[in-house]
Design a protein around this motif. Structure first.
Motif, mmCIF file in Angstrom:
data_model
loop_
_atom_site.group_PDB
_atom_site.id
_atom_site.type_symbol
_atom_site.label_atom_id
_atom_site.label_comp_id
_atom_site.label_asym_id
_atom_site.label_seq_id
_atom_site.Cartn_x
_atom_site.Cartn_y
_atom_site.Cartn_z
ATOM 1 N N GLY A 77 0.840 -1.519 -0.072
ATOM 2 C CA GLY A 77 -0.073 -0.108 0.058
ATOM 3 C C GLY A 77 0.693 1.228 -0.107
ATOM 4 O O GLY A 77 0.366 2.421 0.496
ATOM 5 N N ILE A 78 2.213 1.120 -0.457
ATOM 6 C CA ILE A 78 3.005 2.486 -0.638
ATOM 7 C C ILE A 78 3.140 2.740 -2.029
ATOM 8 O O ILE A 78 3.262 1.848 -2.974
ATOM 9 N N VAL A 79 3.305 3.929 -2.101
ATOM 10 C CA VAL A 79 3.434 4.379 -3.678
ATOM 11 C C VAL A 79 4.897 4.209 -4.125
ATOM 12 O O VAL A 79 5.695 4.218 -3.226
ATOM 13 N N PHE A 80 4.880 4.019 -5.225
ATOM 14 C CA PHE A 80 6.634 3.900 -5.741
ATOM 15 C C PHE A 80 6.783 5.071 -7.078
ATOM 16 O O PHE A 80 6.024 4.815 -7.810
ATOM 17 N N VAL A 81 7.448 5.994 -6.805
ATOM 18 C CA VAL A 81 7.716 6.845 -7.733
ATOM 19 C C VAL A 81 8.923 6.757 -8.538
ATOM 20 O O VAL A 81 10.107 6.695 -7.980
ATOM 21 N N THR A 82 8.963 6.349 -9.892
ATOM 22 C CA THR A 82 10.158 6.125 -10.697
ATOM 23 C C THR A 82 10.588 7.643 -11.356
ATOM 24 O O THR A 82 9.975 8.234 -11.675
ATOM 25 N N SER A 83 11.894 7.727 -11.066
ATOM 26 C CA SER A 83 12.405 9.024 -11.446
ATOM 27 C C SER A 83 12.907 9.141 -12.948
ATOM 28 O O SER A 83 12.639 10.337 -13.412
ATOM 29 N N GLY A 84 13.305 8.228 -13.497
ATOM 30 C CA GLY A 84 13.832 7.987 -14.717
ATOM 31 C C GLY A 84 13.238 7.004 -15.536
ATOM 32 O O GLY A 84 13.861 7.061 -16.821
ATOM 33 N N ALA A 85 12.439 6.163 -15.345
ATOM 34 C CA ALA A 85 11.933 5.166 -16.304
ATOM 35 C C ALA A 85 11.054 5.802 -17.073
ATOM 36 O O ALA A 85 9.792 5.868 -16.555
#
Lengths: 401, 352
Positions: free
Chosen positions: A131-139
């Motif tokens: 239930g945690i967000v994952f933010v990809t910085s460069g994909a």
């Protein structure tokens, strides 16, 4: 023999216990000013070693710089921001382990990292499950968010956006009506970029005269060049969808063969290697990227970022990925601030409502239902061996992911 | 004479007894892992099991027959992709693999049959490739098998309609559990150690130690090697399937040189030609690199604060590998087996 085997067993047991013992890593160095409340923990995984390190290490440095600035300004919600950083080692199994540790032992409230689709998909589902967000910085694959529903966000534009920007710039500004397309078949990024460029360019009325492929790591492009030169007229532009390691070699060989039409590409060109390897041949090359990392020609935000990065690490930002790591931390901090708490659910809600958040790599807004930001695309022209700003483009129409 | 027989019987009994104790310990450990351990420890134990299957099966070829294969990860890739295509939910197939042949597009198999099919496909390919490659020996076979690895890589990247090419193959159902992995570990270890002690195994070892002498004894060297190559390809592919359903999204580059060398390191450290050595080598490398990975993030030792040094774990692992090669050139166990029974009754036999 007996003592030998016995000692072997002891060694194995010691190792086993050693593995279990340091599972909970020692706490980070105590904050210089004793914060009244516990810090807000953000999990960060980047491949600091291995094949991805040239993109991920600058991203990690950018992220750390952002956290430092936020904490110096008083933190978020009166609490310090703590980045819990793991090295993914460019290995999917290690990344899965690290993501599990972040959820389980470090109890982070959000996660971020990576400049590669495979790596992102090794970590993000574990975050989503917790239930945690994952933010990809460069994909930049625009297919990513749909592969991990609800919890995977991108801080960068998708390849469809930058390919559309490149196509529109080539068609409208460079007046190109015909194009040559060369695609590296060995990478998801180059395949998608080439596909989206073709879609948008032909939609505008342009024509792809010749399509060719190569494989990541190829060193000799004479076959492709011969085929291209066999055409009755050389197309107006050469769109070459290539990764950072090959781009210099390709551009050099095309120029040496006397092909002087503009070369157009994506953010894989955003590496010092382009000019270092191709030399004078790099001139008249246009590419789309996140921002122009130049201390004189960049935007105000970029200039400030470069100065801060230089002061912190004694080197200018290696590439735009440093800025993406920086912006991703700022993006998460902004979401936590607006959420008013460090509850993962509230953070996700606030993150999806991000609006007009200024950053080094452009302004971030998430449209309702979309987890890919609407961001402007920077077009760079290589002139006399230097990156110069050609245009800031927001594409009029973007191919579906 | 009678005393010797007694000692022999006691040795056998002790051997059986200790084997049972060992099995009970492993099962107990797994149950404990399943019930109490954190999800992180469970992941490490699953990864360890997959590596053990890879190393033990590679050992059958590299250790027992002396065919030093650098191409086994190609079989892992074949197992992973075959099984993943078969288990991928039909709805996802239409999105991710729209150009699959229609008979494949309508198939969605459970984990076990998909894994078995992956293994059999690898076995058949190993047979075809091995027919010619197993005539080679020494460095020639290593180079030729490495060529096989490159071929598999290029095919995976270019066969878009089956593998999505270089793009990420995602959406594989996460079927791999502790029990699946360790069940396959047990089967692999059992088959390989039984095979190594069978007549075929003796032939393989004879062919490894002296090819000409073995041929003079009437051993069909190529056949013995081919058998080992095919069986090890089967289990390597099974490990590939387990890995695919553990990681759930991957692309061809996961099955290339980095993975090849990681498996070979485990094999060389443990000892080529020893099943127990393979297991110990794998356990040491896996647990040590996990421990070092956690340690390199920095720690507080009382007053001393050690800052994080990322990458230190790989450097240390390399140093340890060099030390092992210097002090135990044949690996920690060489070609001996760890025999727990012998540990317990050694003293008595010395007396008799």
């Amino acid at each position: 023999m007996k003592t030998y085997l016995g000692s072997m067993l002891v060694v194995v047991m010691l190792l086993a216990s050693a593995c279990v013992m340091p599972v909970t890593p020692a706490p980070a160095p105590a904050q210089p000013t004793a914060a009244p409340a516990a810090p807000i923990k953000i999990g960060v995984i980047y491949n600091l070693t291995g094949a991805q390190a040239s993109l991920d290490a600058p991203s990690a440095n950018g992220a750390k710089l952002a956290a430092k600035e936020i904490n110096a300004a008083g933190g978020v919600l009166g609490r310090q921001l703590e980045l819990v950083l793991y090295d993914g080692k460019t290995d999917a199994a290690t990344i899965g382990n690290a993501a599990t540790q972040l959820v389980e032992s470090d109890k982070v409230v959000a996660m971020m990292g990576f400049s590669d689709t495979d790596m992102t998909l090794a970590a993000a589902p574990i975050a989503a499950k917790a239930g945690i967000v994952f933010v990809t910085s460069g994909a930049t694959s625009p297919k990513l968010p749909e592969q991990v529903p609800d919890y995977l966000f991108m801080a960068c534009f998708g390849d469809n956006v930058q390919a559309a920007a490149g196509a529109e710039y080539a068609y409208n500004t460079l007046q190109a009506k015909t194009a040559y397309l060369l695609i590296d078949k060995g990478m998801e990024y180059t395949l998608l970029l080439g596909k989206y460029f073709k879609e948008r360019f032909t939609e505008l009325g342009g024509e792809i005269v010749l399509e060719d492929t190569y494989q990541t790591g190829d060193k000799d492009f004479s076959a492709q060049i011969t085929k291209l030169k066999g055409l009755a007229t050389i197309p107006d532009i050469l769109f070459i969808s290539s990764g950072p390691d090959d781009v210099g070699t390709i551009v050099k060989q095309f120029r040496d063969a006397g092909l002087d039409k503009p070369i157009v590409g994506g953010d894989g060109y955003d590496t010092p290697l382009l000019v270092q390897i191709a030399g004078k041949g790099a001139d008249n090359t246009y590419f789309t990227t996140h921002s122009l990392m130049d201390p004189e020609l960049g935007t105000e935000a970029v200039k400030k970022f470069i100065a801060a990065y230089q002061a912190e690490y004694n080197t200018p930002p290696e590439n735009a990925f440093a800025g993406l790591g920086y912006d991703t931390v700022k993006l998460l901090a902004d979401a936590i601030r607006r959420a008013g708490s460090d509850d993962p659910k509230a953070i996700r809600e606030a993150l999806s409502q991000t609006k007009d958040l200024p950053g080094v790599t452009g302004t971030i807004t998430f449209q309702p239902g979309s987890r890919i930001p609407q961001k402007g695309v920077t077009v760079i022209l290589v002139k006399d061996g230097k990156f110069t700003l050609a245009a800031e483009v927001v594409p009029q129409k973007v191919p579906a992911p | 004479m009678a005393a010797k027989e007694q000692a022999g019987q006691a040795s056998r009994l002790a051997s059986w007894g200790s084997a049972l104790v060992l099995i009970a310990l492993v099962i107990g450990g797994l149950v404990a892992t399943e019930l109490v351990a954190s999800a992180y420890i469970q992941r490490v134990v699953i990864g360890l099991g997959i590596s053990i299957i890879l190393v033990v099966s590679l050992n059958l070829s590299n250790g027992f027959t002396g065919v030093f294969s650098l191409g086994h990860i190609g079989f892992m890739a074949i197992g992973a992709y075959t099984a993943a295509i078969l288990t991928l939910p039909i709805s996802l197939k239409q999105v991710n693999l729209p150009d699959l042949p229609s008979w494949l597009a309508r198939v969605e198999l459970p984990f076990l049959p998909a894994t078995l099919i992956g293994g059999v496909v690898a076995l058949l390919i190993a047979f075809l490739v091995g027919l010619s490659l197993m005539r080679l020996s020494g460095p020639y076979v290593s180079v030729a098998t490495m060529g096989f690895l490159v071929i598999v890589q290029v095919i995976l990247i270019n066969w878009d309609r089956m593998t999505r090419g270089a793009r990420t193959f995602s959406g594989v159902p996460p079927y791999t559990t502790l029990w699946w992995v360790w069940g396959w570990v047990a089967l692999t270890v059992y088959v390989v150690s039984r095979l190594a002690r069978s007549a075929y195994g003796r032939q393989m070892i004879a062919a490894r130690d002296n090819e000409i002498a073995a041929q003079a004894l009437g051993i069909n060297v190529t056949r013995a090697r081919l058998l080992a190559f095919c069986i090890s390809a089967f289990f390597t592919a099974v490990a590939g399937s387990l890995w695919a359903h553990f990681i759930t999204s991957f692309s061809p580059k996961a099955f290339y040189f980095a993975q090849t060398f990681s498996v070979i390191t485990m094999l060389v450290v443990g000892g080529m030609g020893s099943v127990s050595g393979s297991i110990i080598g794998t356990a040491i490398i896996t647990l040590l690199s996990e421990a070092l990975r956690n340690a390199e993030r920095g720690m507080n030792l009382g007053l001393i604060h050690i800052p994080p040094v990322y990458g230190a774990s790989q450097i240390l692992m390399a140093v340890i590998f060099v030390l092992v090669i210097i002090f135990w050139p044949k690996g920690l166990l060489g070609d001996r087996e760890l025999n727990l029974g012998r540990l317990f009754i050694k003293r008595r036999r010395e007396v008799s």
